[in-house]
Design a protein around this motif. Structure first.
Motif, PDB file in Angstrom:
ATOM      1  N   ASP A  16     -12.492  51.579 113.241  1.00 40.38           N
ATOM      2  CA  ASP A  16     -11.126  52.001 112.949  1.00 40.38           C
ATOM      3  C   ASP A  16     -10.926  53.423 113.452  1.00 40.38           C
ATOM      4  N   THR A  17      -9.734  53.710 113.930  1.00 38.58           N
ATOM      5  CA  THR A  17      -9.434  55.066 114.387  1.00 38.58           C
ATOM      6  C   THR A  17      -8.722  55.825 113.277  1.00 38.58           C
ATOM      7  N   LEU A  18      -9.468  56.680 112.580  1.00 38.75           N
ATOM      8  CA  LEU A  18      -8.914  57.544 111.534  1.00 38.75           C
ATOM      9  C   LEU A  18      -8.916  58.993 112.042  1.00 38.75           C
ATOM     10  N   GLU A  19      -8.302  59.884 111.271  1.00 45.12           N
ATOM     11  CA  GLU A  19      -8.283  61.295 111.674  1.00 45.12           C
ATOM     12  C   GLU A  19      -9.688  61.855 111.841  1.00 45.12           C
ATOM     13  N   THR A  20     -10.577  61.458 110.936  1.00 44.19           N
ATOM     14  CA  THR A  20     -11.969  61.947 111.020  1.00 44.19           C
ATOM     15  C   THR A  20     -12.654  61.448 112.288  1.00 44.19           C
ATOM     16  N   VAL A  21     -12.255  60.270 112.751  1.00 47.73           N
ATOM     17  CA  VAL A  21     -12.821  59.728 113.987  1.00 47.73           C
ATOM     18  C   VAL A  21     -12.302  60.519 115.186  1.00 47.73           C
ATOM     19  N   VAL A  22     -11.026  60.880 115.169  1.00 48.64           N
ATOM     20  CA  VAL A  22     -10.476  61.713 116.241  1.00 48.64           C
ATOM     21  C   VAL A  22     -11.179  63.068 116.258  1.00 48.64           C
ATOM     22  N   ASP A  23     -11.438  63.626 115.065  1.00 57.37           N
ATOM     23  CA  ASP A  23     -12.184  64.887 114.972  1.00 57.37           C
ATOM     24  C   ASP A  23     -13.574  64.738 115.581  1.00 57.37           C
ATOM     25  N   GLU A  24     -14.174  63.601 115.335  1.00 59.43           N
ATOM     26  CA  GLU A  24     -15.507  63.315 115.877  1.00 59.43           C
ATOM     27  C   GLU A  24     -15.458  63.242 117.407  1.00 59.43           C
ATOM     28  N   ALA A  25     -14.390  62.634 117.929  1.00 58.81           N
ATOM     29  CA  ALA A  25     -14.216  62.556 119.386  1.00 58.81           C
ATOM     30  C   ALA A  25     -14.049  63.952 119.980  1.00 58.81           C
ATOM     31  N   ILE A  26     -13.273  64.802 119.317  1.00 57.03           N
ATOM     32  CA  ILE A  26     -13.071  66.183 119.777  1.00 57.03           C
ATOM     33  C   ILE A  26     -14.399  66.935 119.802  1.00 57.03           C
ATOM     34  N   GLU A  27     -15.161  66.783 118.728  1.00 54.55           N
ATOM     35  CA  GLU A  27     -16.458  67.472 118.614  1.00 54.55           C
ATOM     36  C   GLU A  27     -17.422  67.041 119.710  1.00 54.55           C
ATOM     37  N   ASN A  28     -17.373  65.750 120.074  1.00 54.92           N
ATOM     38  CA  ASN A  28     -18.299  65.210 121.077  1.00 54.92           C
ATOM     39  C   ASN A  28     -17.722  65.234 122.490  1.00 54.92           C
ATOM     40  N   LYS A  29     -16.539  65.854 122.638  1.00 54.02           N
ATOM     41  CA  LYS A  29     -15.880  65.966 123.942  1.00 54.02           C
ATOM     42  C   LYS A  29     -15.623  64.595 124.571  1.00 54.02           C
ATOM     43  N   CYS A  30     -15.220  63.658 123.725  1.00 57.46           N
ATOM     44  CA  CYS A  30     -14.851  62.319 124.190  1.00 57.46           C
ATOM     45  C   CYS A  30     -13.323  62.214 124.257  1.00 57.46           C
ATOM     46  N   ASN A  31     -12.795  61.848 125.397  1.00 58.70           N
ATOM     47  CA  ASN A  31     -11.342  61.718 125.508  1.00 58.70           C
ATOM     48  C   ASN A  31     -10.882  60.257 125.521  1.00 58.70           C
ATOM     49  N   LEU A  32     -11.797  59.345 125.169  1.00 62.13           N
ATOM     50  CA  LEU A  32     -11.440  57.931 125.008  1.00 62.13           C
ATOM     51  C   LEU A  32     -12.114  57.384 123.756  1.00 62.13           C
ATOM     52  N   ILE A  33     -11.308  56.841 122.855  1.00 64.84           N
ATOM     53  CA  ILE A  33     -11.822  56.153 121.674  1.00 64.84           C
ATOM     54  C   ILE A  33     -11.621  54.657 121.886  1.00 64.84           C
ATOM     55  N   VAL A  34     -12.709  53.908 121.825  1.00 65.56           N
ATOM     56  CA  VAL A  34     -12.633  52.443 121.862  1.00 65.56           C
ATOM     57  C   VAL A  34     -12.746  51.963 120.428  1.00 65.56           C
ATOM     58  N   SER A  35     -11.658  51.422 119.916  1.00 66.12           N
ATOM     59  CA  SER A  35     -11.581  51.015 118.516  1.00 66.12           C
ATOM     60  C   SER A  35     -11.416  49.504 118.415  1.00 66.12           C
ATOM     61  N   PHE A  36     -12.114  48.913 117.468  1.00 64.77           N
ATOM     62  CA  PHE A  36     -11.937  47.474 117.256  1.00 64.77           C
ATOM     63  C   PHE A  36     -10.532  47.202 116.720  1.00 64.77           C
ATOM     64  N   HIS A  37     -10.174  47.787 115.583  1.00 61.73           N
ATOM     65  CA  HIS A  37      -8.839  47.601 115.014  1.00 61.73           C
ATOM     66  C   HIS A  37      -7.821  48.519 115.686  1.00 61.73           C
ATOM     67  N   PRO A  38      -6.598  48.056 115.889  1.00 65.13           N
ATOM     68  CA  PRO A  38      -5.559  48.920 116.466  1.00 65.13           C
ATOM     69  C   PRO A  38      -4.979  49.859 115.418  1.00 65.13           C
TER      70      PRO A  38
END
Length: 364
Positions: A44-66
């Motif tokens: 799932d893409t939650l705010e904490t997941v977006v924060d995790e992407a920012i921290e890891n310098k990932c600009n693409l999140i592949v999420s199972f649920h929309p």
């Protein structure tokens, strides 16, 4: 590598054409032509997941649920969905969802559950209708073999465990070109008769654009005559849910404890035990009450799924055991599977597994 390149790999695994009509799959946020700096995979893409992407310098999140399921009329940050979208856009992070496309893929969500439980002889529980199409075209006999070969290479002619399948009929085709025509064979203004072959091949519906492009690029005629129809044949490899068999039969209670351990769930809500051992098990990740009739029809002894309501358990009617293991628990291994899959396809940077537990349900 751009975002579309990653999407192409995911599409090969689970074509979006087979997602359910109610779903919202694909690229939900971002530019498909943006260069990829890193990929974070989550359930799932939650705010904490977006924060995790920012921290890891990932600009693409592949999420199972929309994260965007229903229409958004405002982006004010009032809801968690709006806050996720705003933060993703602000930090130039794209979000892609695969959801029911992966549910319906043969190597998808339900295959993962079967493998987790060690089930053998896996088959699709509810095949998706309208997924097979047929092309019929007419080509000069001299060009028939080249066209068949090209269509096979493009993915046509695969039926179950067989490939290069076609049906061919010899005959005569006639045509008369007008003043604006430019016939490859014959002359404009003159009726021409040509020895032709009628070629019929089936193909999966998500390949239609590729198949037609191949047809037009390979066929010698200026105007290509062809027909495409949708078949009602059952597709053995596209559909939701699966059914398989345990290596050794178990008593109901032992089987439920086995499932609880293998699926790493804290509890299982289940219907009444049967008076015979459990051997054949149906599975459907996520909300699966609609699969109860199909599981019975498949002679399953037990159905593993989630989100069953009180009255759903009555429908077991002592013919099947219904086991609700929890929505998150039934799909939790999906993100690990996607990381492994993408890591094999993309080797120039790491595919990162999200460490965020997005399960909204807590147990006392």
């Amino acid at each position: 590598m751009i975002i579309q390149d990653v999407i192409n790999h995911l599409h090969n695994l689970a074509p979006l054409a087979y997602a359910e009509d109610f779903d919202n799959v694909g690229l939900l946020v971002g530019d498909k032509n943006e260069k990829v700096s890193g990929v974070l995979v989550t359930l799932d893409t939650l705010e904490t997941v977006v924060d995790e992407a920012i921290e890891n310098k990932c600009n693409l999140i592949v999420s199972f649920h929309p994260i965007i399921f229903k229409g958004l009329k405002k982006l004010t940050g009032k809801t968690y969905v709006e806050r996720v979208v705003i933060k993703a856009i602000k930090h130039n992070i794209a979000i892609f969802s695969i959801h029911t496309a992966l549910d319906n893929a043969f190597q998808g969500v339900n295959s993962i559950i079967c493998d987790q439980l060690g089930l053998k002889n896996k088959t699709v529980l509810i095949p998706q209708s309208g997924t097979i199409k047929k092309l019929q075209t007419y080509v000069p006999k001299a060009n028939a073999e080249a066209l068949r070969t090209a269509l096979f290479k493009a993915g046509a002619g695969n039926i179950g465990n067989y490939e290069s399948c076609s049906f061919n009929i010899e005959g005569e085709g006639t045509y008369l070109g007008n003043e604006d025509s430019n016939p490859v064979i014959g002359k404009k203004g003159e009726l021409h008769t040509e020895k032709e072959m009628a070629i019929s091949v089936t193909f999966k519906k998500h390949l239609e654009t590729t198949i037609l492009k191949t047809l037009f690029n390979t066929h010698p005629y200026e105007e290509v005559a062809y027909e495409i129809s949708t078949l009602e044949n059952t597709n053995q490899h596209i559909g939701i849910g699966m059914v398989g068999e345990l290596e050794n039969a178990m008593e109901t209670e032992d089987c439920l404890r086995f499932i609880k351990n293998k699926m790493q769930t804290q509890s299982i809500r289940h219907s009444k035990s049967l008076n015979h051992p459990i051997k054949r098990i149906a599975v459907l990740g996520g909300s699966g009450s609609f699969a109860i009739p199909a599981a019975k029809a498949a002679n399953a002894d037990l159905l593993v799924t989630a989100d069953l309501k009180y009255h759903d358990f009555f429908s077991a009617e002592n013919n099947i055991v219904l086991a609700d293991i929890g929505h998150y628990e039934s799909e939790q291994f999906t993100k690990t599977f996607l990381v492994d899959y993408l890591s094999k396809k993309i080797t120039n940077f790491a595919i990162i597994l999200s460490k965020t537990n997005t399960n909204p349900i807590k147990y006392l």
